[in-house]
Write a protein that holds these residues in place. Structure first.
Motif, PDB file in Angstrom:
ATOM      1  N   ASP A 140      41.570  11.568  83.039  1.00  0.00           N
ATOM      2  CA  ASP A 140      42.196  10.317  83.468  1.00  0.00           C
ATOM      3  C   ASP A 140      41.187   9.220  83.754  1.00  0.00           C
ATOM      4  O   ASP A 140      41.546   8.140  84.216  1.00  0.00           O
ATOM      5  N   GLY A 141      39.906   9.502  83.505  1.00  0.00           N
ATOM      6  CA  GLY A 141      38.866   8.512  83.712  1.00  0.00           C
ATOM      7  C   GLY A 141      38.210   8.544  85.072  1.00  0.00           C
ATOM      8  O   GLY A 141      37.279   7.776  85.334  1.00  0.00           O
ATOM      9  N   SER A 142      38.662   9.436  85.952  1.00  0.00           N
ATOM     10  CA  SER A 142      38.064   9.510  87.280  1.00  0.00           C
ATOM     11  C   SER A 142      36.695  10.172  87.220  1.00  0.00           C
ATOM     12  O   SER A 142      36.441  11.033  86.377  1.00  0.00           O
ATOM     13  N   LEU A 143      35.824   9.766  88.127  1.00  0.00           N
ATOM     14  CA  LEU A 143      34.439  10.241  88.133  1.00  0.00           C
ATOM     15  C   LEU A 143      34.297  11.508  88.953  1.00  0.00           C
ATOM     16  O   LEU A 143      34.836  11.615  90.057  1.00  0.00           O
ATOM     17  N   LEU A 144      33.549  12.464  88.420  1.00  0.00           N
ATOM     18  CA  LEU A 144      33.257  13.722  89.108  1.00  0.00           C
ATOM     19  C   LEU A 144      31.749  13.813  89.278  1.00  0.00           C
ATOM     20  O   LEU A 144      31.013  13.872  88.294  1.00  0.00           O
ATOM     21  N   ASP A 145      31.273  13.814  90.518  1.00  0.00           N
ATOM     22  CA  ASP A 145      29.831  13.810  90.737  1.00  0.00           C
ATOM     23  C   ASP A 145      29.279  15.228  90.883  1.00  0.00           C
ATOM     24  O   ASP A 145      29.970  16.219  90.638  1.00  0.00           O
ATOM     25  N   GLY A 146      28.014  15.308  91.291  1.00  0.00           N
ATOM     26  CA  GLY A 146      27.365  16.605  91.404  1.00  0.00           C
ATOM     27  C   GLY A 146      28.029  17.533  92.397  1.00  0.00           C
ATOM     28  O   GLY A 146      27.989  18.763  92.235  1.00  0.00           O
ATOM     29  N   ASP A 147      28.646  16.985  93.453  1.00  0.00           N
ATOM     30  CA  ASP A 147      29.358  17.825  94.416  1.00  0.00           C
ATOM     31  C   ASP A 147      30.512  18.564  93.748  1.00  0.00           C
ATOM     32  O   ASP A 147      30.741  19.754  93.986  1.00  0.00           O
ATOM     33  N   HIS A 148      31.260  17.851  92.912  1.00  0.00           N
ATOM     34  CA  HIS A 148      32.374  18.484  92.200  1.00  0.00           C
ATOM     35  C   HIS A 148      31.874  19.592  91.271  1.00  0.00           C
ATOM     36  O   HIS A 148      32.440  20.703  91.239  1.00  0.00           O
ATOM     37  N   LEU A 149      30.821  19.295  90.511  1.00  0.00           N
ATOM     38  CA  LEU A 149      30.310  20.271  89.554  1.00  0.00           C
ATOM     39  C   LEU A 149      29.726  21.483  90.276  1.00  0.00           C
ATOM     40  O   LEU A 149      29.883  22.631  89.821  1.00  0.00           O
ATOM     41  N   LEU A 150      29.068  21.247  91.404  1.00  0.00           N
ATOM     42  CA  LEU A 150      28.499  22.348  92.184  1.00  0.00           C
ATOM     43  C   LEU A 150      29.605  23.257  92.715  1.00  0.00           C
ATOM     44  O   LEU A 150      29.485  24.487  92.681  1.00  0.00           O
ATOM     45  N   ILE A 152      32.642  23.711  91.451  1.00  0.00           N
ATOM     46  CA  ILE A 152      33.240  24.447  90.327  1.00  0.00           C
ATOM     47  C   ILE A 152      32.382  25.647  89.951  1.00  0.00           C
ATOM     48  O   ILE A 152      32.880  26.769  89.786  1.00  0.00           O
ATOM     49  N   CYS A 153      31.080  25.416  89.832  1.00  0.00           N
ATOM     50  CA  CYS A 153      30.187  26.495  89.400  1.00  0.00           C
ATOM     51  C   CYS A 153      30.000  27.536  90.492  1.00  0.00           C
ATOM     52  O   CYS A 153      29.876  28.744  90.208  1.00  0.00           O
ATOM     53  N   ALA A 154      29.972  27.108  91.753  1.00  0.00           N
ATOM     54  CA  ALA A 154      29.794  28.051  92.857  1.00  0.00           C
ATOM     55  C   ALA A 154      30.982  29.001  92.970  1.00  0.00           C
ATOM     56  O   ALA A 154      30.805  30.225  93.091  1.00  0.00           O
ATOM     57  N   VAL A 155      32.185  28.462  92.945  1.00  0.00           N
ATOM     58  CA  VAL A 155      33.378  29.305  93.066  1.00  0.00           C
ATOM     59  C   VAL A 155      33.499  30.241  91.871  1.00  0.00           C
ATOM     60  O   VAL A 155      33.824  31.426  92.013  1.00  0.00           O
ATOM     61  N   ASP A 156      33.205  29.738  90.684  1.00  0.00           N
ATOM     62  CA  ASP A 156      33.257  30.577  89.487  1.00  0.00           C
ATOM     63  C   ASP A 156      32.282  31.744  89.600  1.00  0.00           C
ATOM     64  O   ASP A 156      32.630  32.890  89.303  1.00  0.00           O
ATOM     65  N   ARG A 157      31.075  31.474  90.041  1.00  0.00           N
ATOM     66  CA  ARG A 157      30.078  32.540  90.154  1.00  0.00           C
ATOM     67  C   ARG A 157      30.424  33.515  91.280  1.00  0.00           C
ATOM     68  O   ARG A 157      30.160  34.709  91.175  1.00  0.00           O
ATOM     69  N   LEU A 158      31.006  33.001  92.346  1.00  0.00           N
ATOM     70  CA  LEU A 158      31.444  33.892  93.421  1.00  0.00           C
ATOM     71  C   LEU A 158      32.492  34.871  92.912  1.00  0.00           C
ATOM     72  O   LEU A 158      32.422  36.083  93.181  1.00  0.00           O
ATOM     73  N   ALA A 236      29.906  24.106  83.875  1.00  0.00           N
ATOM     74  CA  ALA A 236      31.098  23.590  84.545  1.00  0.00           C
ATOM     75  C   ALA A 236      32.318  23.623  83.630  1.00  0.00           C
ATOM     76  O   ALA A 236      33.423  24.028  84.035  1.00  0.00           O
ATOM     77  N   LEU A 237      32.144  23.203  82.385  1.00  0.00           N
ATOM     78  CA  LEU A 237      33.252  23.224  81.431  1.00  0.00           C
ATOM     79  C   LEU A 237      33.711  24.650  81.160  1.00  0.00           C
ATOM     80  O   LEU A 237      34.915  24.929  81.067  1.00  0.00           O
ATOM     81  N   ASP A 238      32.758  25.569  81.054  1.00  0.00           N
ATOM     82  CA  ASP A 238      33.089  26.976  80.824  1.00  0.00           C
ATOM     83  C   ASP A 238      33.850  27.554  82.013  1.00  0.00           C
ATOM     84  O   ASP A 238      34.818  28.308  81.840  1.00  0.00           O
ATOM     85  N   ALA A 239      33.440  27.196  83.222  1.00  0.00           N
ATOM     86  CA  ALA A 239      34.122  27.681  84.420  1.00  0.00           C
ATOM     87  C   ALA A 239      35.561  27.185  84.473  1.00  0.00           C
ATOM     88  O   ALA A 239      36.488  27.928  84.836  1.00  0.00           O
ATOM     89  N   ALA A 240      35.759  25.910  84.110  1.00  0.00           N
ATOM     90  CA  ALA A 240      37.105  25.348  84.114  1.00  0.00           C
ATOM     91  C   ALA A 240      37.983  26.041  83.080  1.00  0.00           C
ATOM     92  O   ALA A 240      39.159  26.353  83.343  1.00  0.00           O
ATOM     93  N   ARG A 241      37.447  26.301  81.896  1.00  0.00           N
ATOM     94  CA  ARG A 241      38.212  27.007  80.870  1.00  0.00           C
ATOM     95  C   ARG A 241      38.580  28.401  81.346  1.00  0.00           C
ATOM     96  O   ARG A 241      39.690  28.878  81.108  1.00  0.00           O
ATOM     97  N   ARG A 242      37.636  29.069  81.991  1.00  0.00           N
ATOM     98  CA  ARG A 242      37.898  30.425  82.475  1.00  0.00           C
ATOM     99  C   ARG A 242      39.001  30.425  83.541  1.00  0.00           C
ATOM    100  O   ARG A 242      39.779  31.363  83.650  1.00  0.00           O
ATOM    101  N   ALA A 243      39.044  29.345  84.336  1.00  0.00           N
ATOM    102  CA  ALA A 243      40.070  29.232  85.376  1.00  0.00           C
ATOM    103  C   ALA A 243      41.408  28.760  84.823  1.00  0.00           C
ATOM    104  O   ALA A 243      42.406  28.736  85.548  1.00  0.00           O
TER     105      ALA A 243
END
Length: 322
Positions: A140-150, A152-158, A236-243
């Protein structure tokens, strides 16, 4: 120019100081005046390693736009994402030696935000000139900064049992929304001063595998020794696809950002002295915010300014306190 120690790690402060001292002794060395861009050397080891960091075809079907900031990722990141199955288009990917970071990339993501929406893309990635940082853009054009990406990746790895110690390393700039989102999922944060060197040192000493900054500089200790924006985007993209979620939906689910106001105050004397003088005022402001906010006042490490950061659930209150 960036220098690294053996193994690809950052130089220590002591080594950096020694290099700087030696550099100061050397006389001026005039280089060639030709500003043409040399031909790229053929070496696919980095690209192959990034492709191998996820399963084959991990990004199949995704439509992506990448903003290369007319820098290091131009032409190469799109090719890597395409190898993973994504349909990729580029913007700001024509470096001429002078246009790097010029109103584009991770510090000026407006063009990417518009391109993602106009091209009906699933997501976008905006890199900085040297490619070690990345911010993302949702469909939708909204910005996702490093906090968002961190997050996503942290929860996926957990969830995959790959987050050693259930801990990530952050800096004081990490948004309160990130801290709360991680805590709600049983993930601890270890805070270090601003700077990727401190993140790397903490990760090494704690045997942790993930750390990052709000700017989009993330480090995956099990995959690399420094920040890599392309690697971060892929993870991050891989984590989102996996979720089974879009990047934007997953990010907003994990991080409910608290309004954050950043102010830079010019000073004409050592910043440490100024910070010490206003310590009482800072304490009073922190009491006013209570548990619903946070305040950080620190001298810049690169400019003659004091950085002021105020977070509060009430955006108006945050602005007034700052």
């Amino acid at each position: 120019v960036k220098l690294f120690s053996p193994g690809g790690l950052k130089l220590t402060d002591e080594v950096q100081a020694a290099v700087q001292a030696e550099w100061g002794v050397l006389g001026r060395i005039d280089g060639p005046t030709d500003r043409s861009v040399p031909e790229d050397a053929v070496d696919n080891r980095w690209a192959d390693a990034l492709v191998a960091s996820v399963t084959p075809g991990a990004l199949s079907g995704l439509r992506l736009v990448v903003d290369c900031a007319n820098g290091a990722t131009s032409g190469v990141t799109a090719a890597i994402l395409a190898r993973l199955g994504a349909e990729v288009s580029e913007i700001h990917a024509t470096p001429d030696g002078r246009n790097i970071n010029q109103r584009c990339g991770s510090t000026h993501p407006g063009d990417l935000q518009r391109a993602v929406v106009e091209r009906a893309a699933d997501a976008g990635l905006a890199f900085d000139g040297d490619g070690d940082r990345v911010v993302a853009v949702a469909s939708d054009g909204s910005l996702l900064d490093g906090d968002h990406l961190l997050a996503i990746c942290a929860v996926d790895r957990l969830e995959r049992g790959l987050l050693h110690g259930s801990t990530v390393v952050v800096t004081p700039m990490a948004n309160l929304g990130l801290r709360r989102g991680l805590a709600a999922r049983g993930i601890s944060v270890y805070e270090v001063p601003v700077g990727d060197r401190y993140i790397l040192e903490a990760m090494e000493s704690g045997s942790w595998v993930l750390g990052g900054e709000q700017s989009g500089h993330l480090v995956f200790g099990d995959l690399a020794t420094t920040g890599d924006g392309t690697l971060t985007g892929i993870q991050a993209l891989d984590a989102a696809r996996r979720a089974g979620r879009s990047l934007g939906d997953l990010a907003t689910q994990l991080v409910d950002r608290v309004p954050q106001v950043l102010v830079s105050v010019p000073v004409d004397r050592p910043g440490v002295e100024v910070v010490a003088e206003v310590a009482d005022d800072v304490a009073v402001a922190a009491m006013e915010l209570g548990d619903g906010g946070r305040i950080l006042v620190r001298p810049s490490g690169t400019e003659p300014v004091i950085r002021v950061m105020v977070e509060a659930v009430d955006a108006t209150l945050a602005a007034v306190v700052a």
